[in-house]
Design a protein around this motif. Structure first.
Motif, PDB file in Angstrom:
ATOM      1  N   ALA A  22       0.925  -1.190  -0.066  1.00  0.00           N
ATOM      2  CA  ALA A  22       0.077   0.074   0.063  1.00  0.00           C
ATOM      3  C   ALA A  22       0.946   1.089  -0.139  1.00  0.00           C
ATOM      4  O   ALA A  22       0.379   2.253  -0.574  1.00  0.00           O
ATOM      5  N   CYS A  23       1.849   1.196   0.735  1.00  0.00           N
ATOM      6  CA  CYS A  23       2.837   2.654   0.683  1.00  0.00           C
ATOM      7  C   CYS A  23       3.548   2.702  -0.614  1.00  0.00           C
ATOM      8  O   CYS A  23       3.567   3.791  -1.019  1.00  0.00           O
ATOM      9  N   GLY A  24       3.670   1.645  -1.218  1.00  0.00           N
ATOM     10  CA  GLY A  24       4.411   1.475  -2.604  1.00  0.00           C
ATOM     11  C   GLY A  24       3.161   2.062  -3.474  1.00  0.00           C
ATOM     12  O   GLY A  24       3.666   3.094  -4.422  1.00  0.00           O
ATOM     13  N   VAL A  25       2.184   1.692  -3.634  1.00  0.00           N
ATOM     14  CA  VAL A  25       1.169   2.391  -4.194  1.00  0.00           C
ATOM     15  C   VAL A  25       1.084   3.996  -3.987  1.00  0.00           C
ATOM     16  O   VAL A  25       0.799   4.790  -5.024  1.00  0.00           O
ATOM     17  N   MET A  26       1.045   4.262  -2.714  1.00  0.00           N
ATOM     18  CA  MET A  26       1.058   5.855  -2.300  1.00  0.00           C
ATOM     19  C   MET A  26       1.919   6.460  -2.877  1.00  0.00           C
ATOM     20  O   MET A  26       1.912   7.612  -3.441  1.00  0.00           O
ATOM     21  N   VAL A  27       3.206   6.056  -2.998  1.00  0.00           N
ATOM     22  CA  VAL A  27       4.271   6.754  -3.197  1.00  0.00           C
ATOM     23  C   VAL A  27       4.582   6.873  -4.830  1.00  0.00           C
ATOM     24  O   VAL A  27       4.516   8.075  -5.333  1.00  0.00           O
ATOM     25  N   VAL A  28       3.955   6.014  -5.678  1.00  0.00           N
ATOM     26  CA  VAL A  28       3.590   6.105  -7.102  1.00  0.00           C
ATOM     27  C   VAL A  28       2.766   7.010  -7.321  1.00  0.00           C
ATOM     28  O   VAL A  28       3.071   7.934  -8.196  1.00  0.00           O
ATOM     29  N   GLU A  29       1.617   6.992  -6.618  1.00  0.00           N
ATOM     30  CA  GLU A  29       0.562   7.978  -6.835  1.00  0.00           C
ATOM     31  C   GLU A  29       1.100   9.310  -6.723  1.00  0.00           C
ATOM     32  O   GLU A  29       0.611  10.328  -7.358  1.00  0.00           O
ATOM     33  N   MET A  30       1.814   9.602  -5.460  1.00  0.00           N
ATOM     34  CA  MET A  30       2.402  10.877  -5.248  1.00  0.00           C
ATOM     35  C   MET A  30       3.328  11.437  -6.320  1.00  0.00           C
ATOM     36  O   MET A  30       3.146  12.608  -6.653  1.00  0.00           O
ATOM     37  N   LEU A  31       4.100  10.487  -7.079  1.00  0.00           N
ATOM     38  CA  LEU A  31       4.989  11.093  -8.015  1.00  0.00           C
ATOM     39  C   LEU A  31       4.381  11.036  -9.120  1.00  0.00           C
ATOM     40  O   LEU A  31       5.095  11.913 -10.204  1.00  0.00           O
ATOM     41  N   THR A  32       3.580  10.460  -9.651  1.00  0.00           N
ATOM     42  CA  THR A  32       3.024  10.201 -10.985  1.00  0.00           C
ATOM     43  C   THR A  32       1.645  10.912 -11.155  1.00  0.00           C
ATOM     44  O   THR A  32       1.384  10.980 -12.274  1.00  0.00           O
ATOM     45  N   GLY A  33       0.889  10.725 -10.137  1.00  0.00           N
ATOM     46  CA  GLY A  33      -0.808  11.306 -10.003  1.00  0.00           C
ATOM     47  C   GLY A  33      -1.503  10.374 -10.365  1.00  0.00           C
ATOM     48  O   GLY A  33      -2.871  10.506 -10.679  1.00  0.00           O
ATOM     49  N   GLN A  34      -1.044   8.813 -10.689  1.00  0.00           N
ATOM     50  CA  GLN A  34      -1.763   7.880 -10.905  1.00  0.00           C
ATOM     51  C   GLN A  34      -1.150   6.439 -10.014  1.00  0.00           C
ATOM     52  O   GLN A  34      -0.229   6.432  -9.641  1.00  0.00           O
ATOM     53  N   ARG A  35      -2.079   5.558  -9.731  1.00  0.00           N
ATOM     54  CA  ARG A  35      -1.858   4.276  -9.128  1.00  0.00           C
ATOM     55  C   ARG A  35      -1.126   3.408 -10.136  1.00  0.00           C
ATOM     56  O   ARG A  35      -1.333   3.581 -11.543  1.00  0.00           O
ATOM     57  N   PRO A  36      -0.303   2.523  -9.679  1.00  0.00           N
ATOM     58  CA  PRO A  36       0.534   1.619 -10.703  1.00  0.00           C
ATOM     59  C   PRO A  36      -0.277   0.807 -11.010  1.00  0.00           C
ATOM     60  O   PRO A  36       0.091   0.238 -12.245  1.00  0.00           O
ATOM     61  N   PHE A  37      -1.492   0.275 -10.726  1.00  0.00           N
ATOM     62  CA  PHE A  37      -2.463  -0.749 -11.475  1.00  0.00           C
ATOM     63  C   PHE A  37      -3.777  -0.430 -11.525  1.00  0.00           C
ATOM     64  O   PHE A  37      -4.073   0.466 -10.649  1.00  0.00           O
ATOM     65  N   ASN A  38      -4.173  -0.672 -12.493  1.00  0.00           N
ATOM     66  CA  ASN A  38      -5.653  -0.171 -12.792  1.00  0.00           C
ATOM     67  C   ASN A  38      -6.651  -1.302 -12.812  1.00  0.00           C
ATOM     68  O   ASN A  38      -6.262  -2.359 -13.515  1.00  0.00           O
TER      69      ASN A  38
END
Length: 81
Positions: A22-38
């Motif tokens: 979950a933390c990894g997902v949040m970091v990606v979302e903070m950096l890119t504006g999107q979740r890594p998986f859809n």
């Protein structure tokens, strides 16, 4: 569900490894504006996690190090997190 680890999506219990995912997902979302998986459903989301390897575009050595850490957080294998 967008922050849940694959083992949680399939009915497993929450552990330290699911928190790391979950933390990894949040970091990606903070950096890119999107979740890594859809996915619109849990099944689609689980399929996305199992079929796609996450990676930021690598432009320098620092991004390569960040990618390595995020890939470890976002692996679909709990023991590898």
């Amino acid at each position: 569900p967008g922050y849940m680890a694959p083992e949680q999506l399939t009915g497993g219990k929450a552990t330290e490894q699911t928190d790391i995912f979950a933390c990894g997902v949040m970091v990606v979302e903070m950096l890119t504006g999107q979740r890594p998986f859809n996915g619109r459903t849990r099944t689609e989301l689980l399929d996305s996690i199992n079929r796609q390897a996450f990676a930021l575009p690598e432009k320098n050595a620092e991004i390569a190090v960040l990618n390595q850490a995020l890939r470890q957080c976002l692996t679909n294998q709990p023991a590898a997190r």
